[in-house]
Design a protein around this motif. Structure first.
Motif, mmCIF file in Angstrom:
data_model
loop_
_atom_site.group_PDB
_atom_site.id
_atom_site.type_symbol
_atom_site.label_atom_id
_atom_site.label_comp_id
_atom_site.label_asym_id
_atom_site.label_seq_id
_atom_site.Cartn_x
_atom_site.Cartn_y
_atom_site.Cartn_z
ATOM 1 N N SER A 1 0.816 -1.226 0.000
ATOM 2 C CA SER A 1 0.000 0.000 0.000
ATOM 3 C C SER A 1 0.842 1.266 0.000
ATOM 4 N N GLU A 2 2.019 1.241 0.679
ATOM 5 C CA GLU A 2 2.803 2.490 0.727
ATOM 6 C C GLU A 2 3.378 2.832 -0.642
ATOM 7 N N VAL A 3 3.927 1.842 -1.350
ATOM 8 C CA VAL A 3 4.507 2.140 -2.658
ATOM 9 C C VAL A 3 3.402 2.437 -3.678
ATOM 10 N N ALA A 4 2.249 1.774 -3.533
ATOM 11 C CA ALA A 4 1.127 2.036 -4.442
ATOM 12 C C ALA A 4 0.552 3.435 -4.214
ATOM 13 N N ALA A 5 0.333 3.798 -2.953
ATOM 14 C CA ALA A 5 -0.253 5.117 -2.660
ATOM 15 C C ALA A 5 0.715 6.245 -3.005
ATOM 16 N N GLU A 6 2.011 6.013 -2.815
ATOM 17 C CA GLU A 6 2.995 7.034 -3.198
ATOM 18 C C GLU A 6 3.031 7.186 -4.716
ATOM 19 N N THR A 7 2.904 6.079 -5.425
ATOM 20 C CA THR A 7 2.858 6.139 -6.891
ATOM 21 C C THR A 7 1.617 6.895 -7.348
ATOM 22 N N ALA A 8 0.490 6.654 -6.677
ATOM 23 C CA ALA A 8 -0.744 7.396 -6.983
ATOM 24 C C ALA A 8 -0.550 8.889 -6.724
ATOM 25 N N ALA A 9 0.117 9.221 -5.620
ATOM 26 C CA ALA A 9 0.398 10.631 -5.298
ATOM 27 C C ALA A 9 1.240 11.270 -6.390
ATOM 28 N N ALA A 10 2.269 10.547 -6.851
ATOM 29 C CA ALA A 10 3.168 11.078 -7.885
ATOM 30 C C ALA A 10 2.405 11.342 -9.184
ATOM 31 N N LEU A 11 1.575 10.386 -9.581
ATOM 32 C CA LEU A 11 0.813 10.542 -10.826
ATOM 33 C C LEU A 11 -0.209 11.673 -10.715
ATOM 34 N N ALA A 12 -0.843 11.791 -9.546
ATOM 35 C CA ALA A 12 -1.838 12.849 -9.336
ATOM 36 C C ALA A 12 -1.179 14.229 -9.324
ATOM 37 N N ALA A 13 -0.063 14.337 -8.587
ATOM 38 C CA ALA A 13 0.639 15.626 -8.517
ATOM 39 C C ALA A 13 1.143 16.035 -9.899
ATOM 40 N N ALA A 14 1.710 15.077 -10.624
ATOM 41 C CA ALA A 14 2.224 15.388 -11.965
ATOM 42 C C ALA A 14 1.098 15.766 -12.925
ATOM 43 N N SER A 15 -0.095 15.205 -12.715
ATOM 44 C CA SER A 15 -1.214 15.568 -13.597
ATOM 45 C C SER A 15 -1.516 17.066 -13.501
#
Length: 496
Positions: free
Chosen positions: A177-191
């Motif tokens: 969950s930590e690596v998945a949620a951080e990846t989601a954060a990265a994709l959302a922020a970059a969007s």
């Protein structure tokens, strides 16, 4: 205008009672550092960390293509992305955090970056292009390429890599969950970064972020359990995954404005540790970052249900004020959190201070630390002091950014920088042959411009030894938050 003229004019104007127009600048206009130069270099560093097929406009020319078959072990395309530090492994957890912080730097301060904005976007895109590949299959994230233990047993250039390019993933059966949620954060922020400049790409990023966050939240578990032999002790998650779920939800709320995420934060915030007193922000623990990010919703967007995040953010600020029980500084004035790569906490904390100061200024608010009032200006000064120390205002008069200033680390713990480049030495350098160089006192032949190393110890000492990875190794997540901070400082001193 000469400096003499400007000072005499200033004296005349002051003595004649002339009223100065208030400019939106927070520092006097004579800086001791060239923050613009440091900004340029802090972004250039990421080109030295690139894996994969390098583009024709690659500026760090001593680097060449590497890892061109990455992913083939599991029949997926995982070419690209970043090496996290001085080795040749691609760790997805810190890479995602790096991408989030580069994106946050641009979201807050990209408007001040002028010509560097394009380079900052390129650095983000190099990360997100890879993260899109790593999340191409639903409910699966490829989180690492390379066997870290075998990689660390060699000292070789990425271009010569012959250690196993093993691929590790998290999925429904082995969640992370930590690596998945951080990846989601990265994709959302970059969007948000690409929303105007490339709306099609931005939409791809946000749709993927939503899907990846659902996986993180629905299939809860720590990747350190599922992949312990491979990710520990390198990027073991010590803080658990609750902080990333809160952080990921905060970024998705910011990027989508979907009330579902605000509701998620309101319902789960306390369970996910919103109020904990953990004041260390970095690749492992995101609680403080989430608090600062959500405090903006209360302070600027007036979302009153997030009132508590202002208090949580204030607690973080109060923990840093010199003289408070929990703040530790070196005799030379550097924030000191831990001996291993301490500079990452200096850069991340400085960024949070400037960002929070921005939100406080917009909402005409201050921080109360007991009986002490802490103004946004004080937060900016504290951040500036940390950056100035990093750039050379320290007892050793040494810049901890490679290539900035007259004196900087010459023997950084970095394989590609320390070994002769392909251009100079086309022949392969075997796995163990490189250790002769690693253990030598010779300066690195390739300057990894912009790299910020782990930094001095708690007594301001720095030996500049290649073998000392705690102090001499650079990392992408050290530089990422510094990009925004340097943009702000360069602008506020009229250098941009």
């Amino acid at each position: 205008m000469s400096l003499y003229l400007s000072f005499t004019t200033l004296f005349f104007l002051l003595s004649s009672g002339y009223a100065f127009p208030l400019q939106h600048r927070h520092h006097p206009h004579f800086a001791t550092h060239n923050y613009r130069d440091a900004l340029t270099k802090s972004i250039l560093f990421f080109e030295g960390q690139r894996s994969g097929k390098l583009p024709s406009n690659q500026r760090m020319s001593w680097r060449r293509d590497s890892g061109l078959s990455d992913g083939s072990a599991l029949h997926v395309d995982l070419v690209g992305g970043y090496y996290d530090a001085g080795d040749n492994v691609k760790f997805g957890f810190p890479m995602a955090f790096t991408t989030t912080m580069l994106s946050w730097s641009v979201i807050e301060f990209g408007g001040l970056m002028k010509g560097e904005l394009m380079n900052a976007r390129e650095a983000i895109r190099w990360g997100t292009d890879y993260l899109l590949k790593a999340t191409a299959h639903p409910n699966t994230i490829y989180v690492q390429v390379g066997d870290a233990k075998k990689d660390h047993a060699c000292w070789e250039r990425p271009e010569d890599m012959d250690t196993p390019r093993s691929v590790f993933k998290v999925d429904v059966n082995a969640p992370g969950s930590e690596v998945a949620a951080e990846t989601a954060a990265a994709l959302a922020a970059a969007s948000l970064v690409f929303r105007r400049s490339d709306p099609t790409y931005s939409n791809i990023l946000i749709r993927r972020a939503i899907r990846v966050f659902q996986f993180a939240d629905k299939h809860r578990g720590s990747y350190s359990n599922a992949l312990k032999p491979f990710v520990c002790p390198f990027y073991c998650s010590y803080s658990g995954y609750q902080d990333e779920l809160l952080w990921g939800a905060a970024w998705l709320h910011k990027a989508t404005k979907n009330p579902m995420y605000l509701n998620y934060i309101q319902v789960n915030g306390q369970i996910l540790g919103a109020a904990e007193y953990d004041n260390t922000f970095g690749w492992d623990n995101k609680h403080v970052g989430a608090r600062i990010l959500l405090s903006k919703e209360f302070l600027v967007q007036k979302v009153h249900t997030l009132h508590d995040y202002k208090g949580h953010s204030d607690n973080f600020v109060c923990s840093l004020i010199p003289g408070s029980s929990s703040a530790q500084y070196t005799p030379g004035g550097l924030l000191f959190k831990m001996s291993d790569s301490n500079m990452q906490y200096v850069t991340s904390t400085s960024f949070l201070l400037l960002t929070y100061a921005k939100y406080l200024t917009k909402s005409h608010t201050v921080v109360h630390c007991g009986g002490t009032i802490v103004t946004p200006k004080r937060l900016r000064n504290l951040a500036k002091k940390q950056v100035d120390y990093l750039l050379g205002d320290n007892p050793l008069k040494m810049s901890y950014m490679v290539g900035y200033g007259p004196r900087y680390p010459r023997r950084i713990h970095h394989r590609g920088s320390s070994l002769p480049s392909i251009g100079v030495h086309p022949g392969k350098i075997q796995c163990s042959a490189g250790f002769n160089v690693m253990n030598s006192q010779s300066p690195n032949p390739n300057i990894l411009v912009g790299a910020v190393v782990g930094g001095p110890d708690q007594h301001d000492r720095f030996p500049d030894e290649r073998s000392d990875y705690e102090q001499s190794e650079p990392a992408t997540y050290v530089n990422a938050p510094l990009v925004g901070t340097l943009a702000y400082l360069a602008h506020s001193f009229g250098q941009l």
